[in-house]
Design an enzyme around this catalytic site. Structure first.
Site, PDB file in Angstrom:
ATOM      1  N   ARG A   1     -32.016 -65.240  70.076  1.00  0.00           N
ATOM      2  CA  ARG A   1     -32.443 -66.503  70.667  1.00  0.00           C
ATOM      3  C   ARG A   1     -32.613 -67.523  69.543  1.00  0.00           C
ATOM      4  NH1 ARG A   1     -37.529 -64.164  73.227  1.00  0.00           N
ATOM      5  NH2 ARG A   1     -37.344 -63.122  71.233  1.00  0.00           N
TER       6      ARG A   1
ATOM      7  N   SER B   1     -40.669 -62.194  77.403  1.00  0.00           N
ATOM      8  CA  SER B   1     -41.412 -61.490  78.458  1.00  0.00           C
ATOM      9  C   SER B   1     -42.886 -61.870  78.409  1.00  0.00           C
ATOM     10  CB  SER B   1     -41.239 -59.980  78.295  1.00  0.00           C
ATOM     11  OG  SER B   1     -39.886 -59.650  78.441  1.00  0.00           O
TER      12      SER B   1
ATOM     13  N   HIS C   1     -32.469 -61.685  79.702  1.00  0.00           N
ATOM     14  CA  HIS C   1     -31.869 -60.366  79.445  1.00  0.00           C
ATOM     15  C   HIS C   1     -30.612 -60.179  80.300  1.00  0.00           C
ATOM     16  CE1 HIS C   1     -36.255 -59.185  78.504  1.00  0.00           C
ATOM     17  NE2 HIS C   1     -35.615 -59.023  77.359  1.00  0.00           N
TER      18      HIS C   1
ATOM     19  N   LYS D   1     -45.850 -51.353  71.825  1.00  0.00           N
ATOM     20  CA  LYS D   1     -46.359 -52.566  72.469  1.00  0.00           C
ATOM     21  C   LYS D   1     -47.267 -52.148  73.626  1.00  0.00           C
ATOM     22  CE  LYS D   1     -42.605 -55.916  71.835  1.00  0.00           C
ATOM     23  NZ  LYS D   1     -41.564 -56.675  72.528  1.00  0.00           N
TER      24      LYS D   1
END
Ligand code: COA
Length: 160
Positions: free
Chosen positions: A90, A128, A17, A41
């Site tokens: 990504r 993460s 990040h 989440k």
């Protein structure tokens, strides 16, 4: 004044990040790192903790402001006067999800554009979830996360 927002869950923030943010501040006058309070989440860090870790990780990096938001990201963008949203792309697997988010956000707020940055090679497959998992199982990934994040994850692990 060109302001962009970089929204995310940041549970926790990683060097991937930070790499995106560093690229963004080369182009924008101000980049607001916006920690989403609730994204559906199940996070291991509270929003206070996620925001605090982002703040610590950003120390010494100019032109970045850390804050949190609730509700629609486009409403937050309007509130802070940003017409650009930064996202990281990504692997190819990100593309479909990111495209649908960008299109929905544009439908909700036609002035908003999403700009994608590709992270450095070494962060291409970082997430993460992976970071949380590896640290909780005792793996050493010091070069992929800020020191404060490693400390916070180890603290969480010791409380489990
Ligand atoms: N380096 C490392 N990891 C990265 C990364 C990078 N450069 N870029 C993305 N990721 C990872 C994140 O760590 C995260 O991993 P995880 O799923 O394992 O936790 C994953 O990619 C994607 O997470 P994130 O970037 O935090 O996005 P998100 O999909 O969780 O949240 C919001 C995106 C907050 C922007 C979106 O949910 C939102 O806008 N919510 C507000 C409500 C709203 O407006 N909804 C409508 C949007 S269309």
């Amino acid at each position: 004044m060109k302001t962009a927002i970089y929204p995310g869950t940041f549970d926790p923030i990683t060097n991937g990040h930070i790499d995106i943010l560093k690229k963004a501040v080369r182009i924008f006058d101000k980049v607001i790192l916006a920690v989403a309070e609730d994204t559906g989440k199940k996070t291991i860090f509270t929003v206070d903790e996620r925001e605090e870790l982002c703040r610590k990780a950003m120390e010494g990096i100019e032109k970045i402001e850390v804050t949190r938001f609730n509700g629609l990201v486009v409403d937050f963008a309007k509130k802070v006067g940003a017409i650009t949203m930064i996202r990281g792309l990504r692997a190819i697997s990100d593309f479909e999800y990111e495209l649908s988010q960008a299109l929905m956000n544009e439908k909700l707020y036609s002035d908003i554009d999403t700009i994608f940055f590709v992270p450095d090679n070494k962060y291409l497959y970082l997430s993460s979830t992976m970071v949380r998992q590896v640290v909780s199982l005792g793996g050493n990934i010091k070069d992929l996360i800020p020191e404060c994040v490693e400390e916070a994850l180890l603290k969480k692990r010791s409380k489990e």
